[in-house]
Design a protein around this motif. Structure first.
Motif, PDB file in Angstrom:
ATOM      1  N   THR A   1       0.695  -1.197  -0.060  1.00  0.00           N
ATOM      2  CA  THR A   1      -0.052   0.129  -0.148  1.00  0.00           C
ATOM      3  C   THR A   1       0.814   1.226   0.077  1.00  0.00           C
ATOM      4  O   THR A   1       1.785   1.421   0.887  1.00  0.00           O
ATOM      5  CB  THR A   1      -0.880   0.036   1.290  1.00  0.00           C
ATOM      6  OG1 THR A   1      -1.576  -1.170   1.335  1.00  0.00           O
ATOM      7  CG2 THR A   1      -1.896   1.200   1.350  1.00  0.00           C
ATOM      8  N   ILE A   2       0.697   2.254  -0.841  1.00  0.00           N
ATOM      9  CA  ILE A   2       1.422   3.335  -1.094  1.00  0.00           C
ATOM     10  C   ILE A   2       0.786   4.297   0.282  1.00  0.00           C
ATOM     11  O   ILE A   2      -0.277   4.356   0.581  1.00  0.00           O
ATOM     12  CB  ILE A   2       0.971   4.136  -2.203  1.00  0.00           C
ATOM     13  CG1 ILE A   2       1.358   3.464  -3.513  1.00  0.00           C
ATOM     14  CG2 ILE A   2       1.700   5.510  -2.112  1.00  0.00           C
ATOM     15  CD1 ILE A   2       2.791   3.207  -3.879  1.00  0.00           C
ATOM     16  N   PRO A   3       1.845   4.842   0.999  1.00  0.00           N
ATOM     17  CA  PRO A   3       1.441   5.317   2.242  1.00  0.00           C
ATOM     18  C   PRO A   3       0.990   6.800   2.045  1.00  0.00           C
ATOM     19  O   PRO A   3       1.275   8.014   2.429  1.00  0.00           O
ATOM     20  CB  PRO A   3       2.773   5.528   2.994  1.00  0.00           C
ATOM     21  CG  PRO A   3       3.688   5.445   1.942  1.00  0.00           C
ATOM     22  CD  PRO A   3       3.486   4.801   0.838  1.00  0.00           C
ATOM     23  N   ASP A   4      -0.225   6.993   1.211  1.00  0.00           N
ATOM     24  CA  ASP A   4      -0.844   8.356   0.958  1.00  0.00           C
ATOM     25  C   ASP A   4      -2.163   8.169   0.859  1.00  0.00           C
ATOM     26  O   ASP A   4      -2.594   7.852  -0.104  1.00  0.00           O
ATOM     27  CB  ASP A   4      -0.145   8.707  -0.561  1.00  0.00           C
ATOM     28  CG  ASP A   4      -0.964  10.187  -0.801  1.00  0.00           C
ATOM     29  OD1 ASP A   4      -1.703  10.426  -0.093  1.00  0.00           O
ATOM     30  OD2 ASP A   4      -0.455  10.468  -1.983  1.00  0.00           O
ATOM     31  N   PRO A   5      -2.963   8.271   2.049  1.00  0.00           N
ATOM     32  CA  PRO A   5      -4.365   8.144   1.899  1.00  0.00           C
ATOM     33  C   PRO A   5      -5.184   9.065   1.054  1.00  0.00           C
ATOM     34  O   PRO A   5      -6.308   8.618   0.811  1.00  0.00           O
ATOM     35  CB  PRO A   5      -4.778   8.564   3.520  1.00  0.00           C
ATOM     36  CG  PRO A   5      -3.704   9.296   4.072  1.00  0.00           C
ATOM     37  CD  PRO A   5      -2.366   8.974   3.215  1.00  0.00           C
ATOM     38  N   LEU A   6      -4.584  10.082   0.372  1.00  0.00           N
ATOM     39  CA  LEU A   6      -5.394  10.667  -0.532  1.00  0.00           C
ATOM     40  C   LEU A   6      -5.190  10.507  -2.090  1.00  0.00           C
ATOM     41  O   LEU A   6      -5.709  10.914  -2.845  1.00  0.00           O
ATOM     42  CB  LEU A   6      -4.675  12.361  -0.499  1.00  0.00           C
ATOM     43  CG  LEU A   6      -5.145  13.140   0.983  1.00  0.00           C
ATOM     44  CD1 LEU A   6      -4.876  14.369   1.161  1.00  0.00           C
ATOM     45  CD2 LEU A   6      -6.667  12.951   1.244  1.00  0.00           C
ATOM     46  N   LEU A   7      -4.218   9.475  -2.119  1.00  0.00           N
ATOM     47  CA  LEU A   7      -3.805   8.986  -3.407  1.00  0.00           C
ATOM     48  C   LEU A   7      -5.179   8.387  -4.297  1.00  0.00           C
ATOM     49  O   LEU A   7      -5.764   7.559  -3.791  1.00  0.00           O
ATOM     50  CB  LEU A   7      -2.737   7.732  -3.519  1.00  0.00           C
ATOM     51  CG  LEU A   7      -2.294   7.503  -4.798  1.00  0.00           C
ATOM     52  CD1 LEU A   7      -1.214   8.528  -5.194  1.00  0.00           C
ATOM     53  CD2 LEU A   7      -1.602   6.000  -4.417  1.00  0.00           C
ATOM     54  N   LYS A   8      -5.325   8.967  -5.276  1.00  0.00           N
ATOM     55  CA  LYS A   8      -6.530   8.287  -6.214  1.00  0.00           C
ATOM     56  C   LYS A   8      -6.319   8.480  -7.741  1.00  0.00           C
ATOM     57  O   LYS A   8      -5.772   9.534  -7.937  1.00  0.00           O
ATOM     58  CB  LYS A   8      -7.847   8.974  -5.630  1.00  0.00           C
ATOM     59  CG  LYS A   8      -8.096  10.462  -6.063  1.00  0.00           C
ATOM     60  CD  LYS A   8      -9.805  10.683  -5.606  1.00  0.00           C
ATOM     61  CE  LYS A   8     -10.108  12.037  -6.009  1.00  0.00           C
ATOM     62  NZ  LYS A   8      -9.606  13.162  -5.262  1.00  0.00           N
TER      63      LYS A   8
END
Ligand code: FAQ
Length: 316
Positions: free
Chosen positions: A245-252
Motif C-alpha cells: 500500500t502506498i502510504p498516501d491516504p489521499l492518493l486516487k
C-alpha cells in the motif's frame, strides 16, 4: 569580446540547441550554460557517490551469496556513474578535486534521498525499486540533453539503473510474497521511502528556480512536477501488483486525466534535508571526507609509481 559579438554567438548557440545539435566541449557556450551544467552534473556525480553509502551498509549483511553479489555489483555501478559524471564536469573546465572538496565543505548539494537511513534488508528493495526508479525517470530524458558528454554518459547509466530498478522490485516482490513478517518489512520500507523518493524530483514547478532556463537550453526536457507525476503513475500499479500500500491516504486515480492525484508533499522536510538537517547528512559527508583522507596514501603511491615509470621510459 564586444557585446554585439557575444549576442551573435549566443544567438547561434541557441539556434543549435533549437535544432537539436549537441553542444560539445570545444564549442562556444555562454558562461551561465557552462555553470549550470557544472552545478547539475557535479551534484549528480556526488549523488551517485554518496548514494553508495546507504546500500554499502548492507553488503556484509545481505541474506545470501546471490543477493550479496548483486548488491556489490550495483554499488560498484554507482561508483562508475559518479566517475563518468566527474569526467563530464572536467570537459567543461571544472577541477575534479575542487568539485569533490565542495561536496565535503557543504558548498555543493547531492540528492536529498541519500540522507535517509537504510534500516532493514527490505530497504535494499525499496532503494532499488523507488530510488533507482525515480533516477531513471529523471535520467532517460537527460540522454537527450543538449550537452554531448552528459547525454552520452546518461545512455549507459540509464541501462544500468534500469537493471537496478528491477533487482529492487524483485527483492520487494519476494518479500511481499513471503511470511507476514517479511511482507511487513517490505511495507515498512515502502512507508519510509515513498515520500523521500517523491521529493527526489526537486521542488514543485512554481518553486524551481532553474527549470525554465534549463528547459530553454534543453538541459532539462521536462519539469520536476511532470517527472514526479510520471513516476507516481508508473509506480502505484507496481505496488498494487505485489500487494503493498502506498502510504498516501489521499492518493486516487483520476479517470478524466488518466493520472493519479496525490496528497500534499512535506516541502519543509525536503528543504530541511537539503539544508543539511536530514537524519544522515552529517554521517554521509563525514564518510566521504574520511574516504578522501584515508585514500591519500593510495593516490600518492599511484602518482609516485607513474612518475617513476615516466623517468624509466625517458632514461631508456
Ligand atoms: N536533493 O531549480 P531546481 C541516483 C536543489 S542519482 C537536493 O528544481 P534543477 C542514482 C537544486 O540543486 C540522483 N537538492 O534545480 C542512484 C537547486 O539548488 P542549487 C540525483 C535538490 O537543477 C540510485 C534547488 O534545489 N539525480 O539516484 C534536489 O533545475 C540509487 C532548486 O531546484 C540527479 O542529480 C534534491 N532532490 O533540478 C545512486 C539528476 N532537488 O543547485 C545510488 C540530475 C533540487 O541551485 C543508489 N539533476 N535540489 O543550489 C537534475 O535532473 C536536476 O538537477 C534536479 C533539480 C531535477 C535534481
Amino acid at each position: 569580446m564586444k557585446e554585439q559579438d557575444i549576442a551573435i554567438l549566443e544567438q547561434k548557440f541557441q539556434e543549435k540547441i533549437d535544432n537539436d545539435i549537441k553542444i560539445e566541449p570545444n564549442d562556444w557556450m555562454p558562461d551561465a550554460y557552462r555553470n549550470t551544467l557544472i552545478r547539475q552534473i557535479s551534484q549528480h556525480a556526488h549523488s551517485e557517490i554518496v548514494g553508495m553509502l546507504p546500500e554499502g551498509n548492507w553488503i556484509t549483511r545481505a541474506p545470501n551469496l546471490r543477493r550479496k553479489a548483486v548488491l556489490l555489483a550495483k554499488v560498484q555501478d554507482e561508483a562508475g556513474h559518479g566517475l563518468y559524471l566527474y569526467s563530464a564536469t572536467e570537459t567543461l573546465g571544472a577541477d575534479r578535486e575542487q568539485t569533490i572538496d565542495d561536496l565535503h565543505s557543504g558548498v555543493a548539494k547531492y540528492s536529498s534521498i541519500f540522507n535517509y537511513p537504510t534500516l532493514s534488508w527490505a530497504d535494499m528493495g525499496a532503494v532499488g525499486w523507488l530510488v533507482d526508479g525515480a533516477a531513471i525517470m529523471n535520467q532517460v530524458p537527460l540522454c537527450r540533453c543538449s550537452y554531448g558528454p552528459y547525454a552520452r554518459a546518461m545512455v549507459r547509466v540509464c541501462k544500468e539503473e534500469s537493471f537496478h530498478q528491477r533487482q529492487g522490485f524483485e527483492i520487494m516482490m519476494k518479500l511481499a510474497a513471503g511470511t507476514p513478517e517479511q511482507k511487513e518489512m517490505a511495507q515498512d520500507a515502502l512507508n519510509r521511502f515513498w515520500w523521500p523518493a517523491i521529493m527526489m524530483f526537486g521542488p514543485n514547478d512554481a518553486e524551481s528556480k532553474h527549470t525554465a532556463q534549463s528547459m530553454k537550453w534543453k538541459i532539462k526536457r521536462h519539469t520536476n512536477d511532470e517527472l514526479r507525476q510520471q513516476f507516481i503513475d508508473v509506480t502505484v500499479p507496481q505496488a498494487e501488483l505485489i500487494g503493498l500500500t502506498i502510504p498516501d491516504p489521499l492518493l486516487k486515480f483520476n479517470e478524466a486525466t488518466g493520472h493519479y492525484e496525490h496528497g500534499p508533499i512535506d516541502w519543509d522536510e525536503f528543504w530541511e534535508v537539503v539544508k543539511g538537517n536530514g537524519p544522515c547528512n552529517k554521517d554521509r559527508v563525514d564518510a566521504r571526507r574520511k574516504a578522501k583522507e584515508n585514500g591519500l596514501w593510495v593516490r600518492q603511491a599511484a602518482l609516485a609509481h607513474a612518475e617513476k615509470k615516466k623517468l624509466r621510459k625517458q632514461a631508456s
